[in-house]
Design a protein around this motif. Structure first.
Motif, short mmCIF file in Angstrom:
data_model
loop_
_atom_site.label_atom_id
_atom_site.label_comp_id
_atom_site.label_asym_id
_atom_site.label_seq_id
_atom_site.Cartn_x
_atom_site.Cartn_y
_atom_site.Cartn_z
N PRO A 1 0.81 -1.23 0.00
CA PRO A 1 0.00 0.00 0.00
C PRO A 1 0.84 1.28 0.00
O PRO A 1 1.99 1.29 0.46
N ILE A 2 0.23 2.34 -0.50
CA ILE A 2 0.79 3.68 -0.46
C ILE A 2 0.28 4.36 0.81
O ILE A 2 -0.92 4.35 1.10
N LEU A 3 1.20 4.96 1.55
CA LEU A 3 0.88 5.62 2.82
C LEU A 3 0.83 7.13 2.58
O LEU A 3 1.83 7.74 2.24
N PHE A 4 -0.36 7.73 2.75
CA PHE A 4 -0.53 9.17 2.50
C PHE A 4 -1.89 9.58 3.05
O PHE A 4 -2.85 8.84 2.88
N PRO A 5 -2.00 10.76 3.66
CA PRO A 5 -1.02 11.83 3.83
C PRO A 5 -0.20 11.74 5.12
O PRO A 5 0.55 12.66 5.43
N ILE A 6 -0.36 10.63 5.87
CA ILE A 6 0.51 10.39 7.00
C ILE A 6 1.11 9.01 6.86
O ILE A 6 0.58 8.14 6.14
N VAL A 7 2.22 8.79 7.54
CA VAL A 7 2.84 7.48 7.67
C VAL A 7 2.68 7.06 9.13
O VAL A 7 2.98 7.85 10.04
#
Length: 290
Positions: A44-50
């Motif tokens: 998965p892509i983590l956005f707008p926080i990690v």
């Protein structure tokens, strides 16, 4: 599913979350974790926080907004901008649903390409607003098979970074960063893998030196990962229950400290993108054959 084919890799990407679901070496061997019961995601892509923020809530200009672990990009449908045999570009833009959780105008693009060596990823975040800077973090969370080959022992696998990594690491408590440092688990540049490493959760390298690594099975099968300087945190994670996956995660920023309170812009690791500005970050995964 979008399928990209090149001499170095074959990759399948879902429009849901713009998430790679498969990464096969030139001999057809699958490298990605195939989303079993232990963990339902692939990369998965983590956005707008990690990671997480305390109480799953951010504060922007004095107002609070609900924002759960790793943000929302991984759970939304993306638009395909371009797609051909060897590359694809997908985009996620803000809307009513995202602004309830993250009150900013943005455009997030994921560009994927395969070539003679492997698989390249570039993320680009644009602040499409015209009046204020936008605080963001972004990361990639690919999960690889561990063990990489049937019959190989997990403890015979290694991750070898390009340089020695003696700096202390950070540990998490329920996905928030605990205070204080922990000793480096590295033997020089080598992390000798063992499920016990992850009993205290992820290994958070917020002073990572290297910009590349090799993840290897005893036969030499594995992968080479490289990332650019924009990624300033690197995370190594597996489930503490011993699931057959290993995550190698280049990130811009990380989870919040367990005692963090205040505006999102003041969260450690956040990047401020000015109105009309952009942030781009790239990394590669190149399969290695035995």
């Amino acid at each position: 599913m979008l399928t990209l084919r090149g001499a170095g890799a074959t990759v399948e990407i879902s429009e849901h979350g713009a998430e790679p679901h498969s990464l096969r070496a030139p001999d057809g061997h699958e490298l990605l974790w195939q989303a079993g019961e232990a963990w339902r995601r692939h990369a998965p892509i983590l956005f707008p926080i990690v990671g997480r923020v305390p109480d799953d809530t951010i504060t922007v200009d004095g107002r609070t907004h609900p924002l759960t672990q790793h943000g929302f990009a991984r759970d939304l449908e993306w638009d395909v901008v371009t797609s051909d045999e060897s590359s694809a570009t997908l985009v996620l833009r803000d809307g009513d649903e995202t602004r309830e959780r993250f009150p900013f105008a943005f455009e997030l693009t994921a560009h994927y390409a395969v070539d003679d060596d492997g698989f390249a990823t570039t993320y680009e975040v644009r602040n499409t607003g015209d009046d204020r800077a936008m605080p963001v973090s972004i990361g990639s969370h690919p999960a690889f098979a561990w063990p990489l080959e049937e019959g190989a022992a997990k403890t015979d696998h290694v991750v070898v970074f390009d340089a020695p990594e003696p700096a202390p690491i950070r540990r998490l408590d329920h996905t928030l960063v605990l205070p204080g440092d922990q000793p480096s688990p590295f033997d020089g540049s080598t992390l000798r893998l063992d499920p016990a490493l992850f009993a205290p959760d992820a290994i958070v390298m917020d002073r990572v030196v290297s910009r590349g690594l090799r993840y290897l099975a005893p036969s030499g099968r594995g992968l080479r990962m490289t990332w650019d300087d924009v990624f300033d945190v690197f995370v190594v994670w597996s489930r503490p229950d011993g699931a057959d996956l290993l995550c190698l995660e280049p990130c811009v920023g990380g989870a919040a400290p367990i005692d963090f309170a205040g505006e999102l812009r003041d969260k450690p690791g956040v990047v401020m993108i000015p109105a009309g500005g952009r942030l781009a970050a790239s990394y590669r995964i190149d399969p290695l054959l035995p």
